[in-house]
Write an enzyme that holds these catalytic residues in place. Structure first.
Site, PDB file in Angstrom:
ATOM      1  N   SER A  19       1.067  -0.993   0.001  1.00 48.92           N
ATOM      2  CA  SER A  19       0.079   0.209  -0.110  1.00 48.92           C
ATOM      3  C   SER A  19       0.851   1.157   0.018  1.00 48.92           C
ATOM      4  CB  SER A  19      -0.734  -0.028   1.289  1.00 48.92           C
ATOM      5  OG  SER A  19      -1.276   1.222   1.390  1.00 48.92           O
TER       6      SER A  19
ATOM      7  N   TYR B  41      -2.359  -1.822  10.448  1.00 50.31           N
ATOM      8  CA  TYR B  41      -2.518  -1.769   8.985  1.00 50.31           C
ATOM      9  C   TYR B  41      -1.123  -1.321   8.265  1.00 50.31           C
ATOM     10  CZ  TYR B  41      -3.794  -1.483   3.953  1.00 50.31           C
ATOM     11  OH  TYR B  41      -3.910  -1.754   2.731  1.00 50.31           O
TER      12      TYR B  41
HETATM   13  N1  LIG Z   1      -8.776  -0.463  -1.947  1.00 47.40           N
HETATM   14  C1  LIG Z   1      -7.615   0.330  -1.391  1.00 47.40           C
HETATM   15  O1  LIG Z   1      -7.921   1.495  -1.292  1.00 47.40           O
HETATM   16  C2  LIG Z   1      -6.573  -0.243  -1.055  1.00 47.40           C
HETATM   17  C3  LIG Z   1      -5.432   0.580  -1.122  1.00 47.40           C
HETATM   18  C4  LIG Z   1      -3.974  -0.053  -0.706  1.00 47.40           C
HETATM   19  C5  LIG Z   1      -3.908  -1.365  -0.626  1.00 47.40           C
HETATM   20  N2  LIG Z   1      -4.835  -2.386  -0.766  1.00 47.40           N
HETATM   21  C6  LIG Z   1      -4.594  -3.534  -0.710  1.00 47.40           C
HETATM   22  O2  LIG Z   1      -5.165  -4.204  -1.924  1.00 47.40           O
HETATM   23  C7  LIG Z   1      -5.437  -5.668  -1.366  1.00 47.40           C
HETATM   24  C8  LIG Z   1      -7.097  -5.843  -1.930  1.00 47.40           C
HETATM   25  O3  LIG Z   1      -7.918  -5.228  -1.167  1.00 47.40           O
HETATM   26  P1  LIG Z   1      -9.174  -4.537  -2.122  1.00 47.40           P
HETATM   27  O4  LIG Z   1      -9.285  -3.015  -2.059  1.00 47.40           O
HETATM   28  O5  LIG Z   1      -9.458  -5.322  -3.225  1.00 47.40           O
HETATM   29  O6  LIG Z   1     -10.270  -5.044  -0.883  1.00 47.40           O
HETATM   30  P2  LIG Z   1     -11.873  -5.922  -1.232  1.00 47.40           P
HETATM   31  O7  LIG Z   1     -12.482  -5.417  -2.149  1.00 47.40           O
HETATM   32  O8  LIG Z   1     -12.259  -5.849   0.120  1.00 47.40           O
HETATM   33  O9  LIG Z   1     -11.056  -7.223  -1.431  1.00 47.40           O
HETATM   34  C9  LIG Z   1     -10.422  -8.022  -0.418  1.00 47.40           C
HETATM   35  C10 LIG Z   1     -10.297  -9.444  -0.794  1.00 47.40           C
HETATM   36  O10 LIG Z   1      -9.700 -10.327   0.144  1.00 47.40           O
HETATM   37  C11 LIG Z   1     -10.380 -11.449   0.514  1.00 47.40           C
HETATM   38  N3  LIG Z   1     -10.233 -11.497   1.968  1.00 47.40           N
HETATM   39  C12 LIG Z   1     -10.044 -10.760   2.929  1.00 47.40           C
HETATM   40  N4  LIG Z   1      -9.660 -11.275   4.138  1.00 47.40           N
HETATM   41  C13 LIG Z   1      -9.612 -12.504   3.929  1.00 47.40           C
HETATM   42  C14 LIG Z   1      -9.272 -13.655   4.693  1.00 47.40           C
HETATM   43  N5  LIG Z   1      -9.213 -13.851   5.995  1.00 47.40           N
HETATM   44  N6  LIG Z   1      -9.058 -14.940   4.061  1.00 47.40           N
HETATM   45  C15 LIG Z   1      -9.426 -14.958   2.470  1.00 47.40           C
HETATM   46  N7  LIG Z   1      -9.700 -13.984   1.783  1.00 47.40           N
HETATM   47  C16 LIG Z   1      -9.708 -12.781   2.490  1.00 47.40           C
HETATM   48  C17 LIG Z   1     -11.912 -11.038   0.320  1.00 47.40           C
HETATM   49  O11 LIG Z   1     -12.445 -12.113   0.023  1.00 47.40           O
HETATM   50  P3  LIG Z   1     -13.704 -12.800   1.140  1.00 47.40           P
HETATM   51  O12 LIG Z   1     -14.330 -12.031   1.824  1.00 47.40           O
HETATM   52  O13 LIG Z   1     -14.530 -13.667   0.061  1.00 47.40           O
HETATM   53  O14 LIG Z   1     -12.825 -13.764   1.887  1.00 47.40           O
HETATM   54  C18 LIG Z   1     -11.635  -9.993  -0.930  1.00 47.40           C
HETATM   55  O15 LIG Z   1     -11.773 -11.262  -1.805  1.00 47.40           O
HETATM   56  C19 LIG Z   1      -5.250  -5.764   0.201  1.00 47.40           C
HETATM   57  O16 LIG Z   1      -4.154  -6.220   0.630  1.00 47.40           O
HETATM   58  C20 LIG Z   1      -5.254  -4.267   0.541  1.00 47.40           C
HETATM   59  O17 LIG Z   1      -4.793  -3.804   1.693  1.00 47.40           O
HETATM   60  C21 LIG Z   1      -6.193  -1.542  -0.908  1.00 47.40           C
END
Ligand SMILES: NC(=O)c1ccc[n+]([C@@H]2O[C@H](COP(=O)([O-])OP(=O)(O)OC[C@H]3O[C@@H](n4cnc5c(N)ncnc54)[C@H](OP(=O)(O)O)[C@@H]3O)[C@@H](O)[C@H]2O)c1
Length: 255
Positions: free
Chosen positions: A138, A151
Site C-alpha cells: 500500500s 495496517y
Molecule cells: N482499496 C484500497 O484503497 C487499497 C489501498 C491500498 C492497498 N490495498 C490492498 O489491496 C488488497 C486488496 O484489497 P481490495 O481493495 O481489493 O479490498 P476488497 O475489495 O475488500 O477485497 C479483499 C479481498 O480479500 C479477501 N479476504 C479478506 N480477508 C480474507 C481472509 N481472511 N481470508 C481469505 N480472503 C480474504 C476478500 O474475500 P472474502 O471476503 O470472500 O474472503 C476479498 O476477495 C489488500 O491487500 C489491501 O490491503 C487496497
C-alpha cells in the site's frame, strides 16, 4: 498454460487481477472465503475466457491455510508460475480503541500467511528457475499511519520482505514485486468504515486500472509498482518529510 494463484479474488483489486490474467490466457487458482462468489467467478471466467479455473475457499488467517492450499495444488498436479498475495483488509481507529482480535487476524493474514505461502511456492519456483511473485502492499507501506497503525505496519513488513527477496533472486528468472496502491474504489474502504474520509475522496483509482498497470509491470519484473501519478507524488513527499509532518497529514486525511 501457465497458472497464477491469486488470493482475495472475490472483489476489488484481486477480482480485477483475476479477470486480467484470464484475458491473457492464464490458468487460475482463486482463493478467498466466500465459496458462492468463488463458484460464480469460476463459471464466469471459464465461460468468457476458456481457461482452466480452480478455486479454494479458505480463511487465510487460519493457521492451516497454507497447508490446505498446497494440498490442493498437489492434488491438481499444478505448478504455480505466478503467485499474487493480494487478500487483505483494514481496521482503522485510534490504537487503544481498535479490536485486537481483528488486528491479530490482520497480522496473521498480511504477515504470517504471506510469508509462509511465499516460502512454499518459491521453493518450487527455484527448482524450475522461473516465477513471479506479486505482494500487495500500500502507499501506507511507506507511511506510518496514526489511526491505521497496525495496517500500515503490516504493509511496511510486506514491502521490506519483498524488497529483500527481490535482492536474493537478482539475476535469476524469479522476480519479486511489491504493488503499492493508494485509495482504490473497492469494498475495502466501506468494510473499514473509512469511505467518507478525505483519503477516499482524492484521486481514487479504479481496480481495473490498478490491475492493468500491475500486470504489465509484474511481467516486466519490476521491483516496485506504485500505480497513478498522485500516489507516486504522495510516496515521494512522504520519503522526504519528517514523521512529525506525515503524522499530522495522515490524521487529517483519515478524518
Ligand atoms: N482499496 C484500497 O484503497 C487499497 C489501498 C491500498 C492497498 N490495498 C490492498 O489491496 C488488497 C486488496 O484489497 P481490495 O481493495 O481489493 O479490498 P476488497 O475489495 O475488500 O477485497 C479483499 C479481498 O480479500 C479477501 N479476504 C479478506 N480477508 C480474507 C481472509 N481472511 N481470508 C481469505 N480472503 C480474504 C476478500 O474475500 P472474502 O471476503 O470472500 O474472503 C476479498 O476477495 C489488500 O491487500 C489491501 O490491503 C487496497
Amino acid at each position: 498454460m501457465k497458472t497464477v494463484l491469486i488470493t482475495g479474488t472475490t472483489s476489488g483489486i484481486g477480482k480485477a487481477l483475476a479477470e486480467k490474467f484470464a484475458s491473457e490466457r492464464y490458468g487460475l487458482i482463486l482463493v478467498a472465503r466466500d465459496e458462492q462468489k468463488l463458484r460464480q467467478q469460476q463459471v464466469s471466467l471459464q465461460n468468457t475466457y476458456h481457461v482452466d479455473v480452480k478455486y479454494i475457499s479458505q480463511d487465510l488467517a487460519q493457521e492451516d491455510a497454507v497447508s490446505r492450499i498446497m494440498e490442493n495444488i498437489e492434488k491438481w498436479k499444478l505448478t504455480v508460475e505466478i503467485l499474487i498475495n493480494n487478500a487483505g483488509f483494514n481496521e482503522c481507529g485510534f490504537f487503544v480503541d481498535t479490536s485486537f482480535d481483528r488486528e491479530l487476524e490482520m497480522i496473521n493474514l498480511h504477515i504470517r500467511f504471506v510469508t509462509e505461502l511465499t516460502k512454499r511456492i518459491l521453493v518450487h519456483m527455484k527448482k524450475s528457475g522461473y516465477g513471479r511473485v506479486l505482494n500487495v502492499g500500500s502507499t501506507g507501506s511507506f507511511i506510518p499511519s496514526p489511526t491505521d497503525a497496525v495496517y500500515s505496519a503490516t504493509k511496511a513488513y510486506i514491502m521490506s520482505f519483498s524488497n529483500a527477496l527481490c535482492g536474493e533472486f537478482r539475476n535469476t528468472g524469479i522476480k519479486v514485486t511489491t504493488l503499492c496502491p493508494g485509495a482504490t474504489q473497492t469494498e475495502f474502504a466501506e468494510k473499514a468504515n473509512i469511505q467518507n474520509t478525505l483519503l477516499f475522496k482524492i484521486a481514487v483509482m479504479r481496480p481495473e486500472k490498478v490491475a492493468d498497470i500491475a500486470y504489465r509491470k509484474l511481467m516486466r519484473g519490476k521491483r516496485l509498482i506504485i500505480p497513478g501519478m498522485y500516489n507516486k507524488l504522495l510516496v515521494a513527499f512522504a520519503k522526504i518529510m519528517p514523521v512529525s509532518i506525515t503524522n499530522r497529514i495522515t490524521i487529517f486525511m483519515m478524518k
